[in-house]
Design an enzyme around this catalytic site. Sequence first.
Site, PDB file in Angstrom:
ATOM      1  N   SER A 141       0.705  -5.497  -2.293  1.00 14.37           N
ATOM      2  CA  SER A 141       1.935  -5.132  -3.011  1.00 14.37           C
ATOM      3  C   SER A 141       2.030  -3.614  -3.152  1.00 14.37           C
ATOM      4  CB  SER A 141       1.990  -5.798  -4.390  1.00 14.37           C
ATOM      5  OG  SER A 141       0.919  -5.380  -5.203  1.00 14.37           O
ATOM      6  N   ASP A 191      -4.024   0.661  -7.596  1.00 10.57           N
ATOM      7  CA  ASP A 191      -3.696   0.231  -6.231  1.00 10.57           C
ATOM      8  C   ASP A 191      -2.769   1.234  -5.542  1.00 10.57           C
ATOM      9  OD1 ASP A 191      -5.070  -1.959  -7.144  1.00 10.57           O
ATOM     10  OD2 ASP A 191      -3.638  -3.443  -6.426  1.00 10.57           O
TER      11      ASP A 191
HETATM   12  N1  LIG Z   1       4.093  -7.726   4.240  1.00  5.79           N
HETATM   13  C1  LIG Z   1       4.802  -7.750   3.115  1.00  5.79           C
HETATM   14  N2  LIG Z   1       6.151  -7.729   3.150  1.00  5.79           N
HETATM   15  C2  LIG Z   1       6.838  -7.784   2.008  1.00  5.79           C
HETATM   16  N3  LIG Z   1       6.312  -7.870   0.764  1.00  5.79           N
HETATM   17  C3  LIG Z   1       4.999  -7.900   0.678  1.00  5.79           C
HETATM   18  C4  LIG Z   1       4.182  -7.835   1.831  1.00  5.79           C
HETATM   19  N4  LIG Z   1       2.899  -7.895   1.433  1.00  5.79           N
HETATM   20  C5  LIG Z   1       2.940  -7.995   0.079  1.00  5.79           C
HETATM   21  N5  LIG Z   1       4.194  -7.985  -0.381  1.00  5.79           N
HETATM   22  C6  LIG Z   1       4.600  -8.128  -1.800  1.00  5.79           C
HETATM   23  O1  LIG Z   1       3.445  -8.130  -2.606  1.00  5.79           O
HETATM   24  C7  LIG Z   1       3.279  -9.403  -3.285  1.00  5.79           C
HETATM   25  C8  LIG Z   1       1.797  -9.775  -3.373  1.00  5.79           C
HETATM   26  O2  LIG Z   1       1.229  -8.908  -4.323  1.00  5.79           O
HETATM   27  P1  LIG Z   1       0.035  -9.266  -5.303  1.00  5.79           P
HETATM   28  O3  LIG Z   1       0.247 -10.607  -5.919  1.00  5.79           O
HETATM   29  O4  LIG Z   1      -0.132  -8.116  -6.202  1.00  5.79           O
HETATM   30  O5  LIG Z   1      -1.215  -9.392  -4.333  1.00  5.79           O
HETATM   31  P2  LIG Z   1      -2.049  -8.259  -3.595  1.00  5.79           P
HETATM   32  O6  LIG Z   1      -1.462  -6.950  -3.984  1.00  5.79           O
HETATM   33  O7  LIG Z   1      -3.423  -8.454  -4.095  1.00  5.79           O
HETATM   34  O8  LIG Z   1      -1.969  -8.537  -2.130  1.00  5.79           O
HETATM   35  C9  LIG Z   1       4.099 -10.365  -2.439  1.00  5.79           C
HETATM   36  O9  LIG Z   1       4.518 -11.475  -3.220  1.00  5.79           O
HETATM   37  C10 LIG Z   1       5.272  -9.482  -2.018  1.00  5.79           C
HETATM   38  O10 LIG Z   1       6.206  -9.350  -3.074  1.00  5.79           O
HETATM   39  C1  LIG Z   2      -6.434  -6.812 -11.745  1.00  3.71           C
HETATM   40  C2  LIG Z   2      -6.061  -5.387 -11.336  1.00  3.71           C
HETATM   41  O1  LIG Z   2      -7.056  -4.485 -11.861  1.00  3.71           O
HETATM   42  C3  LIG Z   2      -6.043  -5.216  -9.816  1.00  3.71           C
HETATM   43  C4  LIG Z   2      -5.099  -6.162  -9.091  1.00  3.71           C
HETATM   44  O2  LIG Z   2      -5.190  -5.986  -7.689  1.00  3.71           O
HETATM   45  P1  LIG Z   2      -4.495  -6.992  -6.650  1.00  3.71           P
HETATM   46  O3  LIG Z   2      -3.020  -7.063  -7.001  1.00  3.71           O
HETATM   47  O4  LIG Z   2      -5.161  -8.324  -6.786  1.00  3.71           O
HETATM   48  O5  LIG Z   2      -4.710  -6.372  -5.298  1.00  3.71           O
HETATM   49  C5  LIG Z   2      -4.706  -5.073 -11.971  1.00  3.71           C
HETATM   50  C6  LIG Z   2      -4.353  -3.588 -11.963  1.00  3.71           C
HETATM   51  O6  LIG Z   2      -5.248  -2.722 -11.862  1.00  3.71           O
HETATM   52  O7  LIG Z   2      -3.160  -3.297 -12.108  1.00  3.71           O
HETATM   53 MG   LIG Z   3      -0.982  -6.248  -5.942  1.00  2.76          MG
END
Ligand SMILES: Nc1ncnc2c1ncn2[C@@H]1O[C@H](COP(=O)(O)OP(=O)(O)O)[C@@H](O)[C@H]1O
Ligand SMILES: C[C@@](O)(CCOP(=O)(O)O)CC(=O)O
Ligand SMILES: [Mg+2]
Length: 405
Positions: A141, A191
């Site tokens: 994200s 992040d």
């Molecule tokens: N390739 C992508 N294209 C569009 N949106 C994305 C993409 N990858 C991630 N996202 C956005 O980020 C969200 C996932 O974020 P999150 O739950 O924080 O998980 P993480 O950051 O750990 O991968 C997805 O639901 C979407 O909104």
């Molecule tokens: C749990 C946390 O420390 C990291 C979350 O990372 P991710 O969206 O799972 O990649 C939340 C934050 O730092 O905002």
């Molecule tokens: Mg995230």
Amino acid sequence: MVVVQQDRRPFVASAPGKVIMFGEHAVVYGKSAIAGSVDMRAYALVVPHSGHAVRLVLPDIGVDIAFDGRRLPRVQPGALAHPGDVEALLAEGIDVPDGPGRMAALVFVYLYGSLVADTGAQGFSICVRSLLPVGAGLGSSAAYSVALSAALLQLTGQLHGDGASEGDRRLINGWAFQGEQVAHGTPSGIDNSVATYGGFLEYTKGRDPAPLQSTRALRVVITNTNVPKSTKALVAGVRALRDAHPAIVDSILDAIHSVSTTAAELFQAPDADDSDAEQRLHDIVRVNHGLLMALGVSHPSLERVRDIAARYRMASKLTGAGGGGCALTLVPSGAPKSATAEVAAAMAADGFECYDTVVGGAGVSITYAVGAESIEAWIGKQSSDPVAVFAALPAATIASLAPSQ
Ligand SMILES: Nc1ncnc2c1ncn2[C@@H]1O[C@H](COP(=O)(O)OP(=O)(O)O)[C@@H](O)[C@H]1O
Ligand SMILES: C[C@@](O)(CCOP(=O)(O)O)CC(=O)O
Ligand SMILES: [Mg+2]
């Protein structure tokens, strides 16, 4: 109306994902955390065109929306105080399905409304592809939010060094943080900071990230359990536990802070081959995971990864929000390549996916060229629809659109 200078050439803005080595969740409460960039990135292709149509294409999550850019009002600073107002922006005739696509579209609409609407900018298409697993704890994200912020700031002439200068990075990081707020409510900012600055760093909320010079090779195996998780729900769960048991949870968060500060010392210790330091790092990976488990953010699949690593005398912990997603396994200094291959094979045999990643590569980047050729010429040669070309490119070609590690 602020009228902007627009460069009409297509370009690609990209940003890496991250791996949190120590300190996730505690970092939301102002404690220290340590993280580095991974060599998987999100890539945003921007193609300016005439007229006022704006098109957003997210092939990884099935989004393809178009709207008349003049219909979206400028988002006023402070709109994030009322998340409902941001959601209301989507009511402006933009049809987006529910699910992860909705959140990603909302982040785009918020950034568009803040950075592009009412600048007199002409239309454009933007297509974001990511080589990061979505929602697995590797910061997909934030990579999305940083790539989008860099793309929209560059498109509207608000960057001065193609994203590379300190001022540009600060601006991109600030907007990407707001994008993460739209997605998650209360992100710590770690992040988006890693996705913007890259490298390996210590982060405390509200402060500039502090780069760490590790004397130790940063060797980790990342294992994706492929169990879906929601960062928002996991962060909310920790908050509810803290509201119910403030003294207990605060002491867990303080213990995680001590783990992170100890790790920073060990990573920067002058004698990287010291076997005592090696053992202590091993210990604190284990302790950090135990503390996260106490916060309720582990998952049986993550415990399974830890059991497998322990068979090879390696320590693992969850990374990111937990609840599934990814784990990292610290590879001891001096371990032969065959040792990491063996542990990865054992995890694959259990159905998990392993990434052999290099920690600490480049942060946000903007490029107008692929090798010696301009993106315009390169994409134009293949088809009259650059977005369709980009959406179908193989991963290896996409990866060539960023600085090498
Ligand atoms: N390739 C992508 N294209 C569009 N949106 C994305 C993409 N990858 C991630 N996202 C956005 O980020 C969200 C996932 O974020 P999150 O739950 O924080 O998980 P993480 O950051 O750990 O991968 C997805 O639901 C979407 O909104
Ligand atoms: C749990 C946390 O420390 C990291 C979350 O990372 P991710 O969206 O799972 O990649 C939340 C934050 O730092 O905002
Ligand atoms: Mg995230």
